[in-house]
Design an enzyme around this catalytic site. Structure first.
Site, PDB file in Angstrom:
ATOM      1  N   GLY A 203       0.834  -1.186   0.000  1.00  0.00           N
ATOM      2  CA  GLY A 203       0.000   0.000   0.000  1.00  0.00           C
ATOM      3  C   GLY A 203       0.874   1.241   0.000  1.00  0.00           C
ATOM      4  O   GLY A 203       0.392   2.355  -0.168  1.00  0.00           O
TER       5      GLY A 203
ATOM      6  N   SER B 186       4.983   0.985  -3.803  1.00  0.00           N
ATOM      7  CA  SER B 186       6.261   0.600  -4.409  1.00  0.00           C
ATOM      8  C   SER B 186       6.098   0.044  -5.822  1.00  0.00           C
ATOM      9  O   SER B 186       7.003   0.182  -6.640  1.00  0.00           O
ATOM     10  CB  SER B 186       6.986  -0.417  -3.532  1.00  0.00           C
ATOM     11  OG  SER B 186       6.225  -1.593  -3.438  1.00  0.00           O
TER      12      SER B 186
ATOM     13  N   ALA C 273      12.607  -2.587   6.733  1.00  0.00           N
ATOM     14  CA  ALA C 273      13.794  -1.728   6.798  1.00  0.00           C
ATOM     15  C   ALA C 273      13.807  -0.633   5.717  1.00  0.00           C
ATOM     16  O   ALA C 273      14.867  -0.204   5.291  1.00  0.00           O
ATOM     17  CB  ALA C 273      15.074  -2.576   6.714  1.00  0.00           C
TER      18      ALA C 273
ATOM     19  N   ARG D 144      13.440  -0.594   2.631  1.00  0.00           N
ATOM     20  CA  ARG D 144      14.424  -0.985   1.631  1.00  0.00           C
ATOM     21  C   ARG D 144      13.886  -1.068   0.205  1.00  0.00           C
ATOM     22  O   ARG D 144      14.668  -1.150  -0.744  1.00  0.00           O
ATOM     23  CB  ARG D 144      14.999  -2.344   2.009  1.00  0.00           C
ATOM     24  CG  ARG D 144      13.954  -3.479   1.984  1.00  0.00           C
ATOM     25  CD  ARG D 144      14.563  -4.822   2.364  1.00  0.00           C
ATOM     26  NE  ARG D 144      15.565  -5.236   1.412  1.00  0.00           N
ATOM     27  CZ  ARG D 144      15.285  -5.828   0.241  1.00  0.00           C
ATOM     28  NH1 ARG D 144      14.047  -6.084  -0.102  1.00  0.00           N
ATOM     29  NH2 ARG D 144      16.261  -6.172  -0.570  1.00  0.00           N
TER      30      ARG D 144
ATOM     31  N   ALA E 105      17.539   8.756  -4.653  1.00  0.00           N
ATOM     32  CA  ALA E 105      16.477   8.599  -3.649  1.00  0.00           C
ATOM     33  C   ALA E 105      16.956   7.875  -2.395  1.00  0.00           C
ATOM     34  O   ALA E 105      17.752   6.942  -2.467  1.00  0.00           O
ATOM     35  CB  ALA E 105      15.304   7.828  -4.259  1.00  0.00           C
ATOM     36  N   LYS E 106      16.433   8.338  -1.265  1.00  0.00           N
ATOM     37  CA  LYS E 106      16.579   7.627   0.009  1.00  0.00           C
ATOM     38  C   LYS E 106      15.172   7.186   0.435  1.00  0.00           C
ATOM     39  O   LYS E 106      14.193   7.480  -0.234  1.00  0.00           O
ATOM     40  CB  LYS E 106      17.207   8.538   1.056  1.00  0.00           C
ATOM     41  CG  LYS E 106      18.528   9.150   0.621  1.00  0.00           C
ATOM     42  CD  LYS E 106      19.335   9.681   1.800  1.00  0.00           C
ATOM     43  CE  LYS E 106      19.026  11.129   2.112  1.00  0.00           C
ATOM     44  NZ  LYS E 106      19.947  11.687   3.147  1.00  0.00           N
TER      45      LYS E 106
ATOM     46  N   VAL F 130      11.580   6.609   2.581  1.00  0.00           N
ATOM     47  CA  VAL F 130      10.584   7.446   3.246  1.00  0.00           C
ATOM     48  C   VAL F 130       9.527   6.584   3.945  1.00  0.00           C
ATOM     49  O   VAL F 130       8.680   7.080   4.664  1.00  0.00           O
ATOM     50  CB  VAL F 130       9.939   8.434   2.231  1.00  0.00           C
ATOM     51  CG1 VAL F 130       9.041   7.701   1.252  1.00  0.00           C
ATOM     52  CG2 VAL F 130       9.186   9.559   2.926  1.00  0.00           C
TER      53      VAL F 130
ATOM     54  N   GLU G 284       9.331   4.186   6.524  1.00  0.00           N
ATOM     55  CA  GLU G 284       9.139   4.119   7.972  1.00  0.00           C
ATOM     56  C   GLU G 284       9.327   5.465   8.644  1.00  0.00           C
ATOM     57  O   GLU G 284       8.787   5.705   9.722  1.00  0.00           O
ATOM     58  CB  GLU G 284      10.139   3.128   8.577  1.00  0.00           C
ATOM     59  CG  GLU G 284       9.893   1.701   8.194  1.00  0.00           C
ATOM     60  CD  GLU G 284      10.974   0.804   8.762  1.00  0.00           C
ATOM     61  OE1 GLU G 284      10.788   0.282   9.860  1.00  0.00           O
ATOM     62  OE2 GLU G 284      12.020   0.627   8.101  1.00  0.00           O
TER      63      GLU G 284
END
Lengths: 289, 786
Positions: B501, B504, B541, B543, B737-738, B740, B742
């Site tokens: 949700g 991704s 994580a 990821r 990109a990093k 977002v 969690e």
């Protein structure tokens, strides 16, 4: 523990009031009356068992809502909370009831839950129950034997138990018409906005200028049933509404309530805020910011 | 790569129409002909007991019951429903002390709702009725609801593998003194000008994902075990089920259904063992288990409650000289990922500020409560609640501006991050703080609220944090991706990454389309099929975009390269002289010298011989690319949250007014999805701070395991929210990109507590900060404000 599977029960669907009253006469305590169903179905999923549920869904003309400046407000056992919210008459003449309905549960529940159902659930937390208590409503009970009136002051016997006899069905709720100087308001405290009350208050005052000539105060979640607040009412009746009398009334509330710890709050907290909320509700009714 | 065409745009989410229109198929929607229904018989009489006698005979006689299963009617192999044990090497796992101690049906009930037997019947109704007829004789055991109780010397042992019921402590072999950190903390405190310490409690928050748990399994005619599940980690569950039921992975198939939210509740297995055990008992018949919300509450892991002690020391000028902390976690009845949570809680502490000396100890003790495991943030919100309040208190004591202190002392690019293993790759926290402060009017409000009178007092608070993008280098990182170019030059990307949700599958498609240089419509993602998909760890994580996205990007780069190589051979130029505009590959500067990508792809597949020349019409072979990718970094995102609220001093009620979060995310692949993550995270963070806790009575029975009495903030409770995306690019993340996913939950926790502190002058150490606690604290200070 709740279940996804309802226990078995017979669904009774009377097509007329006469048939409904006959069923009640015959089945008595074996039947549970289902109006909006918002309490009953949840209770059944949590283990409440009833052999028979009598739905009012096929009964016509029980969702009326009518206001007359002389005789007051009349509504039926199928009149929903949403109808109250939509009523300009209720909003104007019965602010306490309108305010209670406005924030009652969620839009979905307001569309099906009924005011009369709220009263007959006999919960000390009912928001509309608090409003109707302060406004001095009367339920008309019908049975195969005839009709009788039950004033809201005599309705709630103990937790979940009402004065309705097991062969009776509420067919009408009447609330007297306000007169000049009648003001009312409702407030509640919840954990989040869409929630059951952890404390609720309704006030209906008769004002002559700034003097209170009569007060009906109702508070929920502070006793096994919705209660009136006789000590606070006594303080306010005949008094001028000002900070001092409100402080005295707020203090007097302590004599009227007997709250407990439960899932929604604590006795300590309810004691601490009961007076504050009474004061604020009276101020709201009187239009004091 | 020139101007971005797809990345950075808030395109329509690929999953949204099906979800909004109700056509998305969740596990609960799955129905097969002849499908049976399973019911786990649970213990609701005790939170801690031994099953002395289990009598299933009456249940078995109910018409419509196919089979009743006791503990010995299913595999008695022990397992661990979590998957963290798969993510560490065997040596590391042994050092950490990971164990497998769960049974499908237990004879030692460890929490209210523990499963003791199973019923398989022709309908849910019959199964439920039969379950009520199961007769059990229990030997009640003492109920332990806190680490102090379960850790007492004479306490009943949960498992012989963990003496003293201590499920975990940082192992001596990896962390000397059972602590992580650096320097000499004790000495540093002696030299500090200000030392403060306190003990906090963080609540047992539940994920409350929208979709209740439902599972289907079938042991089919080919002898394959099929499982339909909404788990976050289908590939690891594949391995787990293979191990548990001792079947080769080729005989286990996972079909991931549409996932209606996870937040960690579906990390690892929930009821996959139970439903598969039932399916194995009735070969050829599909079995479905569907649970009501109340049961989900008890059977899927929650956030770990913790007692969190902290002591910090400063010089007068604010120099942070030492921090000493210990978190003791309530583990619940079983171990799960016991080694990981108590560790990461300290990693977040270690990674935030430049304390000269640091020591952290983490432990977990079994308790007679439903299991605890992963929940968005994984220890970070707990640390934020504690650390950010302690920093705030120190700033007040030292008369320092809390925003400026944070600006000055947070770790930066190049500083060592959590585990001291890798340096921070990028950090734009100062920009987050500056833009957030400007958006909410920090300076002005902070001053204005410093002196207030009256019964309603406002406060504004700030908190900062960082998180991670993937689990490198602590535990396993790995995603595989395969790309096929179809004959019409569209692409199929096979990758096992989960969309819970969070969006991704949209962002991965954006990355694929951007990398290939094609419209997003020409890219198809194939996920959730354990046969088709190669390995991926699953969603945890934060990821998926960072690691999965990089894997997709690399595989697509390879496919594009192969395509350009073929074009170069046709056009007789070097590959680097070529460019591609949509599906046309041309020589840069000479657009008339071009070849169609479609022609190349088509001839590679429909490879006929040209009768005139006798040669193939073009280069043979469907273009396919494959990558088995392991990241070399974890590019932590940094973030700040500001919360403004009003406290009613007469009632203790808190009204949330405004929340501003600014996240240094490197690059927003899909800005609206990023904002959605931040807002959704804020809802959970605010809830953890103010309302959310699972309560237990003295018997250990959960008393609010439903939405009736467990209160999350609803839409009308939420403040006005602003999400600021700080996009300076990270050198390692795909397109800079990093993560977002969690991060959004973390800082609203500390910022809310700090805003309440400013409004009331009181710090609340026991979460959640309810009106009851606020009013009591005000009254205890002798202020009634009436």
């Amino acid at each position: 523990m709740s279940t996804r599977v309802l226990t078995e029960f017979d669904l009774l669907l009377p097509a007329s009031l006469e048939e409904a009253l006959d069923m009640l006469e015959r089945e008595r305590s074996a039947v549970t009356v289902l109006s909006g169903g918002t309490d009953l179905l949840v209770a059944m999923k949590a283990g409440f068992k009833t052999a028979k549920a009598m739905s009012l869904a096929h009964l016509r003309n029980l969702d009326f809502l009518a206001y007359d400046s002389g005789s007051g407000l009349r509504m039926g056992p199928r009149t929903t909370i949403a109808q109250i919210v939509d009523s300009a008459d209720v909003k104007q003449h019965y602010p306490a009831l309108w305010q209670a309905a406005k924030i009652f549960a969620t839009p979905q529940l307001r569309n099906t839950a009924t005011v009369v159902g709220n009263l007959l659930r006999g919960s000390p937390a009912g928001d509309c129950s608090a409003a109707v208590s302060a406004l001095g409503g009367t339920l008309v009970m019908a049975s195969a034997q005839g009709r009788r009136e039950v004033h809201v002051d005599n309705l709630w016997v103990s937790y979940g138990v009402t004065a309705r006899a097991d062969n009776e069905m509420a067919v009408e709720l009447r609330i007297p018409a306000p007169t000049k100087g009648t003001v009312s308001a409702f407030r509640r405290l919840t954990r989040v906005n869409e929630d059951l009350a952890k404390l609720n208050v309704a006030a209906c005052l008769q004002l002559d200028g700034s003097t209170c000539t009569g007060a009906r105060l109702a508070m929920g979640c502070v006793a096994p049933t919705m209660i009136r607040l006789p000590s606070a009412e006594a303080v306010l009746t005949g008094a001028t509404i000002n900070d001092d009398t409100l402080a005295l009334a707020a203090e007097a509330v302590q004599q009227d309530i007997s709250p407990i710890d439960d899932q929604r709050s604590t006795a300590e907290y309810r004691r601490a805020v009961a007076g504050v909320y009474l004061k604020r509700t009276v101020q709201q009714a009187c239009g004091i910011a | 790569m020139g101007e971005l065409k797809t990345v950075g745009k808030s395109i329509e989410r690929v999953d949204i129409r099906a979800k909004v229109c109700g056509t998305a198929v969740y596990a609960a929607d799955i129905k097969f002909p002849g499908m049976l229904h399973g019911k786990v018989v649970r213990c609701y009489e005790h939170a801690h007991a031994r099953v002395k006698r289990l009598d299933l005979s009456a249940a078995a006689k109910v018409p419509g019951v196919i089979k009743v299963l006791g503990p010995k009617d299913v595999t008695t192999k022990k397992y661990n429903q979590s998957v963290i044990d798969l993510m560490a090497s065997k040596t590391e796992g042994q050092m950490l002390g990971d164990i497998e101690e769960q049974s499908i049906f237990t004879e030692h009930v460890k929490f209210y709702g523990d499963g003791i037997a199973g019923i398989i019947a022709i309908s849910e109704e019959v199964a439920e009725r039969a379950a009520q007829l199961v007769k059990v004789e229990y030997e009640p055991l003492p109920v332990y609801l806190t680490p102090e109780e379960s850790g007492a010397p004479d306490a009943v042992q949960f498992t012989p593998e963990k003496p003293g019921n201590r499920a975990f402590q940082l192992p001596e072999a990896m962390f000397p003194g059972n602590a992580l950190g650096w320097g000499d903390v004790d000495k540093a405190f002696e030299e500090a000008d200000l030392v403060i310490e306190d003990t906090f409690y963080t609540p047992k928050q539940k994920q409350c994902q929208m979709e209740p748990n439902s599972y289907v399994a079938l042991f089919d005619d080919e002898g394959r075990l099929n499982c339909w599940t909404s788990g976050q980690m289908p590939k690891l569950v594949h391995e787990k089920l293979s191990r548990l039921f001792e079947l080769p992975m080729s005989r286990v198939k996972i079909n991931q259904t549409v996932v209606g939210g996870g937040f960690g509740a579906r990390l690892g297995m929930v009821l996959e063992p139970e439903v598969c055990a039932m399916a194995l008992a009735v070969p050829g018949k599909p079995v479905k288990i569907q649970q009501p919300r109340e049961e989900d509450w008890l059977t899927s892991p929650s956030r770990h409650p913790s007692r969190y002690w902290m002591k910090i020391g400063f010089k007068k000028d604010g120099t942070p000289v030492a921090i000493d902390a210990k978190s003791v976690n309530f583990k619940g009845g079983y171990y799960l990922d016991g080694s990981a949570l108590a560790s990461t809680t300290g990693f977040w502490l270690q990674g935030m500020y430049k304390f000269q000396n640091l020591r952290y100890k983490g432990e977990s003790y079994f308790t007679n409560q439903p299991v605890c495991g992963a929940f968005r943030g994984y220890g970070n919100p707990q640390t934020n609640f504690v650390l950010e309040q302690m920093i705030e208190r120190a700033c007040v004591e030292l008369n320092l501006d809390p925003l400026q202190w944070r600006r000055k002392w947070h770790k930066e690019t190049g500083d060592l991050s959590w585990l001291n293993a890798t340096p921070y790759t990028s950090c734009a926290l100062n920009e987050c703080l500056d833009r957030g402060a400007a958006a909410i009017g920090w300076e002005e409000k902070r001053k204005k609220y410093a002196n207030q009178t009256g019964t309603k007092r406002r406060g504004i608070g700030v908190a900062v944090g960082n998180h991670t993008s993937g689990a490198f280098p602590m535990i396993l990182e790995h995603t595989t991706c395969t790309v096929h170019l179809n004959e019409d030059a569209s692409a199929t990307v096979l990758v096992a990454c989960s969309d819970l949700g969070q969006g991704s599958h949209t962002t991965l498609r954006q990355i694929a389309a951007e990398t290939l240089g094609w419209p997003i419509e020409d890219v198809r993602l194939e996920t959730g099929d354990s046969d088709a998909n190669g390995f991926d760890i699953g969603a945890h994580a934060s990821r998926t975009l960072y690691v999965g996205g990089a894997a997709v990007m690399k595989a697509c780069q390879d496919a594009r390269g192969q395509l350009l190589d073929r074009a170069a051979r046709i056009l007789k130029v070097n590959r680097d002289e070529l460019d591609m505009d949509n599906k046309t590959i041309y020589v840069e500067g000479s657009p008339e010298r071009s070849v169609s990508a479609r022609d190349i792809c088509r001839v590679g597949i429909y490879n006929f011989v040209d009768h005139a020349t006798g040669l193939p019409e073009g280069e043979m072979g469907q273009i396919q690319a494959y990558v088995s990718y392991k990241p070399e970094q974890n590019s932590p995102p940094f973030f700040a949250t500001f919360v403004e609220l009003e406290v009613d001093l007469e009632t203790g009620e808190v009204e949330l007014l405004e929340l501003v979060s600014s996240h240094d995310i490197g690059k927003a692949i899909h800005p609206a999805i990023c904002e959605g993550q931040m807002e959704g995270g804020a809802q959970q963070g605010l809830g953890m701070a103010l309302t959310e806790e699972t309560y237990f009575n003295e018997k250990g029975f959960a008393t609010n395991n439903s939405f009736t009495d467990y209160k999350m903030l609803g839409a009308s409770d939420m403040p006005r929210m602003t999400s600021i995306l700080v996009e300076n690019g990270d050198p390692y993340g795909p397109f800079g990109a990093k993560s977002v996913g969690e991060a959004g939950v973390v800082t609203p926790v500390g910022a809310t507590a700090n805003a309440i502190f400013q409004a009331t002058g009181i710090q609340f150490t026991q979460g959640p900060i309810t009106p009851e606690k606020i009013l009591r604290a005000i009254r205890e200070r002798g202020q009634t404000y009436v």
